[in-house]
Design an enzyme around this catalytic site. Structure first.
Site, short mmCIF file in Angstrom:
data_model
loop_
_atom_site.label_atom_id
_atom_site.label_comp_id
_atom_site.label_asym_id
_atom_site.label_seq_id
_atom_site.Cartn_x
_atom_site.Cartn_y
_atom_site.Cartn_z
N LYS A 68 103.64 42.85 -22.00
CA LYS A 68 102.86 44.01 -22.47
C LYS A 68 103.27 44.34 -23.91
CE LYS A 68 102.57 45.93 -17.83
NZ LYS A 68 103.20 46.75 -16.82
N GLN A 112 107.49 51.32 -15.33
CA GLN A 112 107.31 50.05 -14.62
C GLN A 112 107.78 50.19 -13.17
OE1 GLN A 112 105.84 47.17 -15.92
NE2 GLN A 112 105.98 46.43 -13.82
N ASP A 135 98.42 54.11 -17.07
CA ASP A 135 98.36 53.28 -15.86
C ASP A 135 97.36 53.87 -14.85
OD1 ASP A 135 99.67 50.90 -15.61
OD2 ASP A 135 101.60 51.76 -15.00
#
Ligand code: NAP
Length: 306
Positions: A68, A112, A135
């Site tokens: 990412k 994460q 997200d």
């Protein structure tokens, strides 16, 4: 006579070949548009910025975070990763996220997953300012999606919609079977495919580990989405020849190779490709779409002035 045979072979190939739904051309199309938006923002001295919080040293998480980060930098966006030991307390983490919420350099914040057991993932995700939750896992953002007014669509389901759109796979009036009901893939996918969104209006069946027998449902699918984390769960006897398969799984399976492992999906690609209408490969299918949509969500957050 020879001409006739060649024609026959070509027709046979057409019959047995499945279309492979690579993400590469889809990403190329989307990135061209995203770069224009990044340029426009840079003319206003805005650089889309992403903060990634990584806890512990899970090898898969480290690879995802590194990919990412690289993708953002390559596309002239800002990205920083903040790494913490496994034993960080929930309160310390919440206080760090509050600092990120206040930091104007970051338009998007991502924690994460998975988090260690002593931390409640949803509490942490809900501490992110929903306008920076690129997200799309914050309860408010999931609620908005389910009510039909999404702010940020979770990146993997969003990427699947873009794949279906690019390859012109019809969803209206079709039967979509989703195997897996996680908050990050299965549930948002149900919402997207069942509502009247782009690539929606499908009739959706959700399967999970208690579905019995799974094959009864997968056999009926026009679109089959596998998101279970079980390597090669879907085999050729569980599908029909008209189905379009989206394989979300990224599974590390140990083997005798030099690396000691290989990556495979939730679908037995070897057994199923050639017997279906279309199928995504692993790797090279859904994975790169997820990162692409993260960039798109972060650009959106920057445009909204988060
Ligand atoms: N390509 C990408 O960018 C991307 C992004 C996210 C995830 N992934 C991959 O996608 C996979 C799924 O991830 P996730 O986070 O959604 O997983 P998860 O949270 O572990 O959820 C797995 C789901 O699969 C169901 N399941 C497990 N075994 C099953 C079986 N034998 N038959 C039917 N259903 C079964 C589970 O059912 P229950 O609810 O009954 O337990 C659960 O709903 C993993 O391989 C992950 O690495 C890829």
């Amino acid at each position: 006579m020879i001409k006739k045979e060649i024609l026959l072979i070509n027709n046979l190939e057409k019959f047995i070949n499945s279309k492979i739904l690579y993400s590469k051309p889809v990403v190329e199309k989307l990135i061209a548009h995203a770069r224009k938006e990044i340029k426009q923002l840079s003319n206003q001295n805005i650089v889309p910025g992403l903060a990634v919080v990584l806890i512990g040293d899970n090898p898969a998480s480290k690879i995802y975070v590194r990919n990412k980060h690289k993708f953002f930098l390559t596309n002239h966006c800002h990205s920083e990763t903040f790494t913490f030991d496994l034993n960080i307390s929930q309160d310390e983490l919440l206080s760090f996220i509050e600092d990120l919420n206040q930091n104007n350099k970051f338009h998007g914040i991502l924690v994460q997953l998975p988090l260690p057991n002593h931390i409640d993932s949803q509490v942490v995700i809900n501490s992110i300012n929903p306008s920076k939750d690129v997200d799309g896992f914050h309860s408010e953002n999931l609620g908005k999606l389910f009510l039909g007014h999404p702010r940020f669509i979770p990146c993997t389901p969003y990427g699947i919609v873009e794949l279906l759109d690019y390859y012109d796979i019809e969803t209206t009036g079709k039967h979509a079977v989703i195997v897996g009901r996680s908050n990050i893939v299965g549930k948002p996918m149900v919402s997207l495919l069942s509502q009247s969104f782009k690539k929606g209006n499908a009739t959706v069946t959700v399967c999970h580990s208690k579905t019995n027998p799974l094959r009864k449902y997968t056999l009926q699918a026009d679109i089959l989405i596998a998101a279970t984390g079980v390597p090669n769960l879907i085999t050729s006897d569980m599908i029909n020849k008209h189905v379009n398969i989206i394989d979300v799984g990224i599974n590390r399976v140990e083997d005798d190779s030099e690396k000691g492992y290989h990556i495979c999906g939730d679908v037995d690609f070897k057994g199923c490709s050639g017997k279906v209408n279309s199928i995504t490969p692993v790797p090279g299918g859904v994975g790169p779409m997820t990162i692409m949509m993260l960039l798109i969500n972060t650009i959106k957050a920057a445009k909204n002035g988060s």
